[in-house]
Scaffold this motif. Structure first.
Motif, short mmCIF file in Angstrom:
data_model
loop_
_atom_site.label_atom_id
_atom_site.label_comp_id
_atom_site.label_asym_id
_atom_site.label_seq_id
_atom_site.Cartn_x
_atom_site.Cartn_y
_atom_site.Cartn_z
N ASP A 1 -9.86 -22.36 -10.06
CA ASP A 1 -9.30 -21.25 -10.41
C ASP A 1 -10.19 -19.98 -9.76
O ASP A 1 -11.23 -20.58 -8.62
CB ASP A 1 -9.75 -21.07 -11.78
CG ASP A 1 -11.15 -21.31 -12.23
OD1 ASP A 1 -11.91 -21.52 -10.97
OD2 ASP A 1 -11.73 -21.07 -13.30
N VAL A 2 -9.96 -18.97 -9.90
CA VAL A 2 -10.42 -17.77 -8.69
C VAL A 2 -12.04 -17.70 -9.03
O VAL A 2 -12.83 -17.71 -7.97
CB VAL A 2 -10.04 -16.26 -9.15
CG1 VAL A 2 -10.50 -15.23 -8.45
CG2 VAL A 2 -8.46 -16.34 -9.39
N ARG A 3 -12.62 -17.94 -10.37
CA ARG A 3 -14.00 -17.73 -10.38
C ARG A 3 -14.54 -19.03 -9.81
O ARG A 3 -15.62 -18.90 -9.04
CB ARG A 3 -14.36 -18.15 -11.94
CG ARG A 3 -15.76 -18.57 -12.31
CD ARG A 3 -15.78 -18.72 -13.53
NE ARG A 3 -17.31 -19.01 -14.00
CZ ARG A 3 -17.95 -20.26 -14.07
NH1 ARG A 3 -17.11 -21.40 -13.94
NH2 ARG A 3 -19.13 -20.26 -14.42
N THR A 4 -14.12 -20.38 -9.52
CA THR A 4 -14.82 -21.46 -8.95
C THR A 4 -14.56 -21.00 -7.50
O THR A 4 -15.60 -21.26 -6.35
CB THR A 4 -14.20 -22.82 -9.42
OG1 THR A 4 -13.77 -22.90 -10.49
CG2 THR A 4 -15.24 -23.76 -8.98
N VAL A 5 -13.59 -20.60 -6.90
CA VAL A 5 -13.45 -20.38 -5.56
C VAL A 5 -14.39 -19.40 -5.08
O VAL A 5 -15.04 -19.38 -4.16
CB VAL A 5 -11.77 -19.86 -5.27
CG1 VAL A 5 -12.00 -19.23 -3.70
CG2 VAL A 5 -10.95 -20.99 -5.37
N LYS A 6 -14.65 -18.41 -6.09
CA LYS A 6 -15.62 -17.27 -5.54
C LYS A 6 -16.77 -18.12 -5.48
O LYS A 6 -17.77 -17.51 -4.61
CB LYS A 6 -15.43 -16.28 -6.81
CG LYS A 6 -16.63 -15.28 -6.96
CD LYS A 6 -16.46 -14.11 -7.66
CE LYS A 6 -17.32 -14.07 -8.93
NZ LYS A 6 -16.89 -12.94 -9.74
#
Ligand SMILES: Cc1cc2nc3c(=O)[nH]c(=O)nc-3n(C[C@H](O)[C@H](O)[C@H](O)COP(=O)(O)OP(=O)(O)OC[C@H]3O[C@@H](n4cnc5c(N)ncnc54)[C@H](O)[C@@H]3O)c2cc1C
Ligand SMILES: Cc1cc2nc3c(=O)[nH]c(=O)nc-3n(C[C@H](O)[C@H](O)[C@H](O)COP(=O)(O)OP(=O)(O)OC[C@H]3O[C@@H](n4cnc5c(N)ncnc54)[C@H](O)[C@@H]3O)c2cc1C
Lengths: 464, 391
Positions: free
Chosen positions: A408-413
């Motif tokens: 998800d976007v959070r983990t990619v971040k």
């Protein structure tokens, strides 16, 4: 601040202005807070004082509406019913039912903060542009559609001599026309959507002859300026060393693939790209307001689910200036009644509610038709930068997903730093979500603006 | 983080491991905290021993080719300062006890503080330098350790919530159930952090893990100005505190990427995700007292996470005597990143029937009175499954 106004309105665009006028006319004391030096918002953006603004009027349609808002505001300010705090950047709103404090940083320096207290809050912070990367998008000369428009309206500077306007959505039309009217050569308008898709929504369209007429007027003006319009086309790359000098445009097939052999190089020195807008929801989320999709969820009266907090205009969903006006008016009427412990009379806003319903329906169709083209992520090369603040490439995002187990976007971040920089992912959020293969999730940003720790550390001055 | 470390050491001990998570890698508290690997904040006792073991293992991992940089390991040392003489006396007392337990703790006279940290506020009473304190970037550490484990043969199954712990007729563990199918194994390690009590309940046992909220402030990227992990002496008292009320006394640290992290507050208010301006105001106030230059530095964001804590502030590590085949590795509160390596190493030892390097008695998962009513077995709905926010 010693007075305790009834309502603080954040955002002086069409929504915030309409609400301010409606509430002030019914006796509510309003403090209107906006980051810009003058009222108007995105649509009625004012040229900075001192610039030769002769073309202002030509650049604004809806001029009469703007005059009405502007004059109404001036009258209420003169009568002491409204305080307009320009150049105030709200970084956080705190509080609960009946006692809110908006914290705003002052002026361009944004080093000092004031606290504005109120019984009720209206969030009318509008939206920001959705940006999707493609090879070459970071070259100087590539700007967002809104950026080009803002340069035209605000600074009256022509971004370049030969321009290409590309992306998807209704904003591309006024941008292309605005550039051409101001004397630029618009080499092409490249729209990835297929306008024939609108035919499937003929009923909705038929209910909006005004919108069709507006579209036709734009088409006529584009034709007059000899702007080539390419639908179901996309910009696959921008070229140049140090600066933009050309773009490659290609046709898309029904599956969103580039048609073999359709690539064409168009020389240009500026490229305005737009893929629509996203609502600003930072302040609302920090207050605990529920979202509905990407916008702030509101009821019939434009109330959020947090008592005492209203939201109107593009912060609740993207739908153009007329919709923002209608929503703002309804919100203003509702605030006036509710602060007086009454329900607003439905009759008082029936007309605005009718307009709101129609425009929301229309923009839902626009949204569906003008989605980013399928497979756009496949055209983002590994070496294309996705997050500019932290200089994260598409390859790094793909590696986090495929190699490290991000989903998800959070983990990619967390694994790549994409979205951790100055803009806090406002720019790269949709791109990272696309490359990760998940829906864009709103990131909570407790501070709508970066705030100096010294300011954050101080208790706001105690006022009654 | 803890699950990743368990998988790595278990795989290296020759076991075949499958890591199951309902979310992505680093999606729990690991992605919502900081990566201080501290010995300085621990009083002598079992937690300090685990921290010393873990510190040695982190250093060992960081020395493997490519690992140190990839997890942003920095052995930068910690500096604990005291603003007044009473605080300094208490700090020096603690340091003496820690030295006796094997910690390097070097007293620093007030006039030497600025040699170590040039931007520190003037007028402090003194401090203690802890060279063994280090840091990693937690989400990268979890992802990289898992990748090492996978290279050695472990498998990773993300996006799979465990809905049941499967048991044999005699009550022994035989695997877990997920919506994507059962995964069979003779041993199950509960490394579900703050949600460890719920996973324990799926196996029919109670484990009173509770959330303790923390906020962290993140500044704009800066050139390096804060060299160590710096915090005020009251921090140690906060960490060991039993009070539910808000406590701050933040650790201020620079990161490899440039931003300064200021954190973290500690409050026990359940899974309350609403933003608290007063809490971040306190963090900012205390950090600017330590480092006045931070006054003009901007906070770009704040985030919060929920530390997994057990009533006696020690994690649950080791076999559960109540259910054969069930092991726990959770409840590390505000130190789960630091303590992950030691925990993983000890779990691998007991999984392979070797004597653990540390006595696991203080960490026994069944040391608490049975609070079954509060954790009503397998029907316990997961009260909080929303992903953490993270930086
Ligand atoms: C390029 C372009 C062309 C367009 N052309 C048309 C068109 O032809 N027809 C049409 O109908 N619509 C058009 N629009 C859309 C139109 O501009 C918007 O629909 C309209 O402005 C939305 O009004 P609003 O009041 O909701 O928000 P906005 O007009 O966006 O106003 C929001 C205000 O809030 C302020 N603000 C935001 N955050 C903060 C904060 N934290 N602190 C203080 N102030 C804050 C901003 O400074 C801004 O003034 C165009 C938009 C763009 C970008
Ligand atoms: C603000 C803050 C600052 C901190 N600072 C530090 C620090 O500086 N140093 C330090 O060492 N520690 C620090 N911590 C503490 C540290 O973050 C935690 O102790 C550590 O992350 C716990 O790791 P974990 O692997 O046990 O838990 P988590 O990272 O939460 O992992 C548990 C995993 O279990 C999964 N899970 C839960 N239930 C199920 C289920 N039923 N099925 C499948 N999967 C499930 C979750 O999705 C999650 O991924 C801090 C914490 C906070 C909140």
């Amino acid at each position: 601040m010693t007075e305790r106004p009834g309502l603080v309105v954040i955002g002086a665009g069409p929504a915030g202005l309409a609400a301010t006028l409606a509430a002030a006319a019914r006796g509510v004391r309003v403090t209107l807070v906006d980051a810009a030096p003058e009222a108007g918002g995105q649509f009625h953006r004012q040229p900075g004082a001192g610039l030769g603004a002769r073309r202002t009027r030509a650049l604004h349609h809806g001029w009469r509406t703007w005059e009405r808002l502007r004059d109404g505001l001036a009258a209420h300010i003169a009568a002491g019913r409204v305080t307009h705090l320009a150049d105030h950047h709200v970084w956080c709103v705190e509080g609960a039912r009946g006692a809110f404090t908006a914290h705003a940083l002052l002026g361009p320096g944004q080093e000092e903060s004031v606290a504005v207290r109120a019984d009720a809050v209206l969030l009318a912070t509008g939206g920001y542009e959705k940006v999707l990367p493609f090879p070459g998008w970071t070259l100087p000369g590539v700007v967002t559609a809104g950026g080009a428009q803002a340069m035209l309206k605000g600074g009256l500077v022509l971004p370049g001599r030969t321009a290409v306007v590309a992306g998807t959505g209704p904003l591309l039309l006024p941008v292309a026309v605005g550039l051409a009217d101001a004397g630029a050569k618009v080499a092409a308008l490249v729209e990835s959507a297929d306008p024939r898709a609108f035919v499937r929504h003929a009923r909705v369209l038929a209910a909006h002859p005004d919108k069709l007429a507006e579209g036709a007027r734009y088409a006529a003006r584009l034709a007059r300026h000899r702007v080539g319009v390419h639908v179901r086309h996309t910009v696959v790359a921008a070229h140049g060393t140090g600066r933009l000098d050309a773009v490659t445009v290609a046709a898309l097939d029904a599956d969103g693939r580039v048609r073999d052999g359709s690539e064409r190089r168009i020389p240009c020195d500026s490229l305005a790209v737009g893929h629509g807008m996203l609502p600003h929801t930072d302040l609302a989320e920090t207050l605990g307001c529920r979202l509905d999709g990407t916008g702030v969820a509101v009821d019939d009266e434009q109330r959020t689910d947090v008592p005492g907090v209203w939201a109107a205009g593009e912060t609740t969903g993207i739908g153009g200036a007329a919709l923002s006006l209608a929503e703002g008016r309804i919100a203003g009427l509702s605030v006036a009644a509710r602060l007086d412990s009454r329900a607003p009379e439905p009759g008082s806003y029936a007309e605005a509610a009718g307009a709101r319903a129609g425009l929301r329906e229309f923009f839902a169709v626009v949204d569906r038709v003008c989605a980013p083209p399928a497979r756009w992520t496949e055209r983002v090369g590994d070496d294309t930068q996705v997050c500019r603040c932290e200089e994260v490439s598409a390859a790094a995002v793909r590696e986090a997903v495929d190699g490290l187990g991000a989903g998800d976007v959070r983990t990619v971040k967390l694994l790549t730093r994409a979205g951790m920089g100055w803009c806090q992912g406002r720019m790269c959020g949709p791109a990272v979500a696309g490359l990760t293969g998940c829906p864009p999730t709103p990131a909570r940003r407790p501070f709508a603006r970066p705030v100096p720790l010294g300011v954050l550390a101080r208790e706001p001055d105690a006022s009654p | 983080m803890v699950g990743a470390a368990c998988a790595l050491y278990a795989t290296r001990a020759g076991l075949r491991a499958v890591v199951v998570d309902r979310g992505p890698v680093g999606g729990g508290t690991t992605g919502a905290g900081e990566g201080n690997l501290l010995v300085s904040d621990k009083e002598p006792g079992p937690e300090l021993e685990l921290a010393l073991l873990s510190g040695r293992l982190w250093a060992g991992l960081a020395a493997e080719p490519g690992v140190g940089e990839s997890v942003e390991y920095e052995a930068k040392g910690g500096l604990v300062v005291a603003s007044a003489s009473e605080g300094l006396t208490a700090l020096e007392g603690l340091a003496a006890a820690q030295r006796a337990a094997g910690v390097e703790a070097v007293p620093v006279a007030p006039d030497r503080l600025h040699d170590l940290e040039p931007y520190l506020a003037p007028g402090l009473a003194g401090g203690v330098l802890y060279p063994q304190d280090a840091q990693v970037m937690p989400a990268l550490a979890a992802a990289r350790l898992l990748r090492l484990a996978r290279t050695a043969g472990a498998r990773l199954r993300t996006g799979r919530p465990v809905t049941q712990v499967l048991r044999t007729a005699s009550g022994a563990v035989r695997g877990v159930r997920t919506p994507h199918g059962d995964i069979h194994a003779p041993a199950v390690v509960n490394a579900a952090g703050t949600w460890g009590g719920e996973v324990a309940a799926l196996a029919g046992v109670s484990l009173p893990v509770l959330p303790r909220r923390g906020f962290v402030l993140v500044t704009e990227p800066l050139p390096p100005r804060v060299r160590h992990k710096v915090y005020a002496a009251d921090y140690v008292a906060d960490v060991a505190s039993d009070s539910a009320a808000l406590q701050t006394s933040p650790v201020v640290e620079g990161t490899a990427a440039g931003p300064v992290l200021i954190g973290a507050s500690r409050e026990r208010i359940g899974f309350d995700r609403s933003f608290s301006l007063p809490v971040t105001r306190r963090l900012a106030a205390e950090a600017t007292l330590l480092f006045p230059f931070l006054e003009r530095v901007r906070a770009l964001r704040a985030y919060q996470g929920f530390r997994p804590y057990l009533p006696d502030h020690l994690p649950a590590v080791g076999p559960d005597a109540r259910v054969p085949g069930l092991f726990h590795a959770c409840g590390h509160e505000g130190a789960g990143i630091g303590l992950a390596t030691g925990t993983g190493h000890l779990i691998a030892q007991v999984l392979t029937d070797r004597a653990p390097d540390l006595d696991l008695t203080p960490f026994r998962p069944d040391r608490f009175p049975d609070t079954s009513p509060a954790f009503p077995g397998t029907s316990a709905a997961f009260p909080d499954t929303s992903p953490e926010e993270g930086p």
